[in-house]
Scaffold this motif. Structure first.
Motif, short mmCIF file in Angstrom:
data_model
loop_
_atom_site.label_atom_id
_atom_site.label_comp_id
_atom_site.label_asym_id
_atom_site.label_seq_id
_atom_site.Cartn_x
_atom_site.Cartn_y
_atom_site.Cartn_z
N ASP A 169 0.83 -1.21 0.00
CA ASP A 169 0.00 0.00 0.00
C ASP A 169 0.86 1.25 0.00
OD1 ASP A 169 -2.75 -1.09 0.18
OD2 ASP A 169 -1.97 -1.96 2.04
N VAL A 170 1.92 1.24 0.80
CA VAL A 170 2.82 2.39 0.87
C VAL A 170 4.21 1.89 1.23
CG1 VAL A 170 2.21 2.84 3.28
CG2 VAL A 170 3.18 4.68 1.90
N ALA A 171 5.22 2.52 0.69
CA ALA A 171 6.61 2.18 1.02
C ALA A 171 7.34 3.44 1.42
CB ALA A 171 7.31 1.52 -0.17
N PHE A 172 8.07 3.35 2.52
CA PHE A 172 8.91 4.45 2.98
C PHE A 172 10.36 4.05 2.77
CE2 PHE A 172 5.04 4.69 5.61
CZ PHE A 172 4.59 5.94 5.19
N ILE A 173 11.06 4.83 1.96
CA ILE A 173 12.42 4.49 1.55
C ILE A 173 13.39 5.52 2.11
CG2 ILE A 173 13.94 4.01 -0.39
CD1 ILE A 173 11.54 2.10 -0.19
N GLY A 174 14.32 5.05 2.93
CA GLY A 174 15.36 5.92 3.46
C GLY A 174 16.48 6.10 2.45
N VAL A 175 17.09 7.27 2.46
CA VAL A 175 18.15 7.58 1.49
C VAL A 175 19.32 8.24 2.21
CG1 VAL A 175 16.50 7.82 -0.40
CG2 VAL A 175 17.16 9.85 0.89
N ASN A 176 20.50 8.18 1.59
CA ASN A 176 21.68 8.84 2.13
C ASN A 176 21.85 10.26 1.60
OD1 ASN A 176 22.92 5.66 1.70
ND2 ASN A 176 22.83 6.56 3.74
N GLY A 177 21.21 10.55 0.50
CA GLY A 177 21.26 11.89 -0.08
C GLY A 177 20.07 12.10 -0.98
N ILE A 178 19.64 13.36 -1.10
CA ILE A 178 18.52 13.66 -2.00
C ILE A 178 18.71 15.06 -2.55
CG2 ILE A 178 17.01 14.42 -0.10
CD1 ILE A 178 14.70 13.02 -1.74
N ASP A 179 18.56 15.18 -3.84
CA ASP A 179 18.86 16.41 -4.56
C ASP A 179 17.76 16.62 -5.62
OD1 ASP A 179 21.23 18.43 -5.43
OD2 ASP A 179 20.31 17.55 -7.22
N PRO A 180 17.32 17.85 -5.85
CA PRO A 180 16.25 18.06 -6.83
C PRO A 180 16.57 17.50 -8.21
CG PRO A 180 16.67 20.07 -5.58
CD PRO A 180 17.75 19.11 -5.21
N ARG A 181 17.82 17.63 -8.61
CA ARG A 181 18.20 17.18 -9.95
C ARG A 181 18.56 15.71 -9.98
NH1 ARG A 181 23.63 19.11 -13.26
NH2 ARG A 181 23.35 17.72 -15.06
N TRP A 182 19.36 15.26 -9.01
CA TRP A 182 19.88 13.90 -9.04
C TRP A 182 18.96 12.90 -8.37
CZ3 TRP A 182 23.82 13.12 -12.20
CH2 TRP A 182 24.64 14.20 -12.52
N GLY A 183 17.99 13.36 -7.64
CA GLY A 183 17.04 12.46 -7.00
C GLY A 183 17.58 11.85 -5.72
N ALA A 184 16.96 10.74 -5.32
CA ALA A 184 17.34 10.04 -4.09
C ALA A 184 18.47 9.08 -4.40
CB ALA A 184 16.14 9.27 -3.54
N THR A 185 19.50 9.09 -3.54
CA THR A 185 20.67 8.26 -3.77
C THR A 185 21.11 7.59 -2.46
OG1 THR A 185 22.10 10.21 -3.46
CG2 THR A 185 21.54 9.60 -5.73
N VAL A 186 21.81 6.47 -2.62
CA VAL A 186 22.40 5.75 -1.49
C VAL A 186 23.83 5.38 -1.84
CG1 VAL A 186 20.20 4.86 -0.63
CG2 VAL A 186 21.49 3.53 -2.31
N HIS A 187 24.55 4.80 -0.89
CA HIS A 187 25.96 4.50 -1.11
C HIS A 187 26.18 3.21 -1.88
CE1 HIS A 187 27.41 7.76 1.37
NE2 HIS A 187 26.64 7.38 2.38
N ASP A 188 25.24 2.27 -1.81
CA ASP A 188 25.47 0.93 -2.35
C ASP A 188 24.51 0.65 -3.50
OD1 ASP A 188 26.73 -1.90 -1.66
OD2 ASP A 188 24.60 -2.21 -2.07
N GLU A 189 25.04 0.17 -4.62
CA GLU A 189 24.22 -0.04 -5.81
C GLU A 189 23.21 -1.17 -5.64
OE1 GLU A 189 27.96 -2.49 -6.33
OE2 GLU A 189 27.42 -0.50 -5.57
N ALA A 190 23.57 -2.22 -4.88
CA ALA A 190 22.62 -3.32 -4.66
C ALA A 190 21.44 -2.86 -3.81
CB ALA A 190 23.33 -4.50 -3.99
N GLU A 191 21.72 -2.07 -2.79
CA GLU A 191 20.64 -1.53 -1.96
C GLU A 191 19.76 -0.59 -2.78
OE1 GLU A 191 22.34 0.22 1.52
OE2 GLU A 191 23.21 -1.66 2.22
N ALA A 192 20.36 0.18 -3.67
CA ALA A 192 19.57 1.09 -4.51
C ALA A 192 18.58 0.31 -5.36
CB ALA A 192 20.51 1.91 -5.40
N THR A 193 19.02 -0.80 -5.93
CA THR A 193 18.15 -1.61 -6.77
C THR A 193 17.00 -2.19 -5.96
OG1 THR A 193 19.98 -2.18 -8.24
CG2 THR A 193 18.06 -3.62 -8.28
N THR A 194 17.31 -2.73 -4.78
CA THR A 194 16.27 -3.32 -3.93
C THR A 194 15.29 -2.25 -3.46
OG1 THR A 194 17.78 -5.06 -3.18
CG2 THR A 194 15.84 -4.63 -1.82
#
Length: 267
Positions: free
Chosen positions: A175-200
């Motif tokens: 119904d809803v997902a809350f996703i934590g991020v390590n960085g967020i920028d208007p242009r680059w979007g939500a980002t994290v440090h690890d590519e596998a975690e980003a995919t999941t």
């Protein structure tokens, strides 16, 4: 300041500056040089920094602090974000939670809501998570059903990721997902440090009717290695009132729907 708090502060200061000498760090944290040397030595043993002659630099492996060192950072702001997120959840919902300190706080707020704690024959809430620590905390709550995705555990974030996690998530609807991020920028979007975690995390967001990025305002403007998504993935971004009007305008102009949460007056 207690030692764990001081070591948190030292790691955060080192993350900002990249290099510190003992006297500089001791002055900033208001301790003796001898105390600071002991703290640096202890963190070096955990490979969270590298000792140099007279100081320390960031360890080559310390691209992300272990979650146990981050829980106290910006605690009031995380609480405000978590309470705003929890208000979006209704009884009977299936909620996705990625790993991270802010989503852990969301889990705690949900776990203590009276309407989810009432006794009954069935669970009042289902939590789907790839976070070992969130699953561990909520497993003792009989009225909350916990679904752990499985996968390969990340030693710093306690998140599970990889093909096993993705296999489970592809079978579910949230119904809803809350996703934590390590960085967020208007242009680059939500980002994290690890590519596998980003995919999941991106897949968890895509499997939900509503996907919400959650991050305290210290993450604003940061850009990390792996991209999770922008407003095409997230219907909303919740942060705290540390976001100023100019930053909010940058996000909304880029297509983000932003909610700024204020701490409770009694915090």
């Amino acid at each position: 300041m207690k030692r764990p708090e001081r070591m948190n502060a030292l790691l955060e200061l080192l993350g900002e500056r990249g290099r510190l000498d003992v006297d500089e760090a001791a002055t900033a944290l208001e301790v003796s040089a001898a105390t600071m040397r002991r703290d640096m030595d202890a963190l070096a043993e955990q490979q969270l920094l590298k000792r140099t002659r007279g100081g320390a630099v960031l360890s080559s492996v310390a691209y992300d602090l272990p979650i146990r060192y981050k829980g106290g950072h910006h605690a009031v702001q995380k609480q405000a974000v978590a309470e705003a997120a929890a208000r979006m959840v209704g009884r009977g919902d299936v909620v996705g939670l990625s790993g991270g300190t802010t989503t852990t706080e969301v889990a705690r707020v949900l776990a203590t809501r009276p309407d989810f704690a009432e006794p009954g024959p069935h669970a009042h809430l289902t939590i789907v998570t790839n976070s070992l620590n969130i699953a561990n905390e909520l497993a003792v709550r009989p009225q909350i059903k916990i679904v752990l995705t499985g996968g390969v555990a990340h030693s710093r974030s306690f998140e599970l990721s990889g093909p096993f996690s993705e296999l489970v998530l592809r079978q579910l609807t949230l119904d809803v997902a809350f996703i934590g991020v390590n960085g967020i920028d208007p242009r680059w979007g939500a980002t994290v440090h690890d590519e596998a975690e980003a995919t999941t995390n991106r897949l968890m967001a895509q499997r939900s009717a509503r996907a919400v990025a959650v991050a305290d305002s210290s993450k604003l403007g940061r850009r990390c290695f792996a991209h999770v998504g922008g407003p095409d993935v997230f219907g909303m971004f919740i942060t705290d009132d540390g976001m100023d009007e100019a930053s909010r305008a940058d996000f909304t102009d880029s297509g983000w729907k932003v909610l700024r949460a204020s701490p409770r007056e009694d915090d």
